[in-house]
Design an enzyme around this catalytic site. Sequence first.
Site, short mmCIF file in Angstrom:
data_model
loop_
_atom_site.label_atom_id
_atom_site.label_comp_id
_atom_site.label_asym_id
_atom_site.label_seq_id
_atom_site.Cartn_x
_atom_site.Cartn_y
_atom_site.Cartn_z
CG HIS A 166 -19.89 2.35 3.86
ND1 HIS A 166 -19.04 2.81 3.45
CD2 HIS A 166 -19.27 1.69 4.80
CE1 HIS A 166 -18.01 2.76 3.78
NE2 HIS A 166 -18.16 1.55 3.78
CE LYS A 209 -16.65 4.55 5.83
NZ LYS A 209 -16.12 4.81 7.04
NE ARG A 231 -3.70 -2.85 2.49
CZ ARG A 231 -4.81 -2.71 2.17
NH1 ARG A 231 -4.76 -1.14 2.32
NH2 ARG A 231 -5.55 -3.68 2.37
CB THR A 284 -9.69 -4.45 1.86
OG1 THR A 284 -8.25 -3.89 1.95
CG2 THR A 284 -10.69 -3.24 0.99
CB THR A 339 -11.15 6.07 23.90
OG1 THR A 339 -10.11 4.66 23.61
CG2 THR A 339 -10.76 6.74 23.10
CB SER A 385 -18.26 -0.43 2.18
OG SER A 385 -16.79 -1.09 2.41
CB THR A 415 -19.03 6.05 10.23
OG1 THR A 415 -17.44 6.98 10.54
CG2 THR A 415 -19.57 6.35 9.17
#
Length: 418
Positions: A218, A249, A23, A364, A278, A190, A246
């Site tokens: 998505h 996006k 990548r 992927t 977190t 996706s 999310t």
Amino acid sequence: MSVDYDAYLDDALHSLHEEGRYRVFTSLARKAGQFPRAINYSGDTSQEIIVWCSNDYLGMGQNQDVMAAMHNAIDEMGTGAGGTRNISGTHHLIVALEEELSNLHKKEAALLFTSGYISNETTLSTLSRLLPDCLILSDALNHASMIEGIKHGGATKLIWRHNDIAHLEQLLSECDTTRPKLIAFESIYSMDGDIAPIAEICALAKKYDAMTYLDEVHAVGMYGEGGGGIADRDNLMQQVDIIEGTLAKAFGMMGGYITGKRNLVDAVRSFGAGFIFTTSLPPAIVAGALESVRQVRANHQLRSQHQARANDLKEKLRAANLPVLITDTHIVPLMVGDASACKAASDRLLTKHHIYIQPINYPTVPRGTERLRITPSPLHDEEMTNALVAALEETWTHLNITRTLPDMAASEGQQAGG
């Protein structure tokens, strides 16, 4: 004799290069207010390009009102969150955003996370531990974050064939009726752009007394009258127990979330390590997300424009005899079927045509189904679309890439999503 750690790492990287799967990150700078234009800094000189693979599906990351909301939050509250919500407190913008998200999905409560990956991983692993002897039935093409969450929770997992309702019912029918069960799936997958049969899954969940966990990342913002996703479009939100989404996006920001019954959300808030430990999202990010969600919910025309652009591109690719996988969604997969050819096509589009589309290779997607995953937005105009199709025709001809769609059913491997 000492261990040659470098050799192990170099061999692993070398194998990626050999397979054409290494990548390469392209150094880009998006131009504020000019999406989908960006500047490519990867070469010797900078060059303006057109981005065709962003998950900022509606271009909201460049919206002037969203950017203004972020500036105002910095002026009023500073930049950092200061720590976790437990230690540093929950700034009031998070409270407002969680209320907006719960209203979006018609649920009692919502919980904000730093990313969609973390919301999936934390929620599924936490529920796996809280529900005694929990059995999770996972669609075969679920995202890597869902797979990791199930794995980390230690629950028993059964994988049902992708979107195969008969197989799902077979597995459910073989389970103890009194055992806690959770069906985990996505609304839009996706990479292939196909849609889950949500109504049928919910009907099985009711029949066999199982909970449902739906990943809408998505789809949120882009489907349904209010942008609540495929479940919103199909009037099914109230039949799904947990809806995950999310902000990174269609809403153009950063962060993930879950929505559901108040006690379920509170349980994840109280026991989920990925949430508790977190640092929370900073005020500017939350302010931008809140403004974006409000705007997208109110702008159904934006969703219509998005679908029109996607359909126009698919038709033009098909007319050009390019191997586009026709879908019912905004995802436009252009199939290549070979990792090296996929990388070569991406490189040529960038260097010769100033078009940025990243190659999608294993893991992927399964080997043999490598592709360019194109994501048109309402801001890609007709001139850009025509230029893209012409560039793809030249690239396919120059590299002698097959124009035959691969046999998707015969491909190997597990989709990890993106």
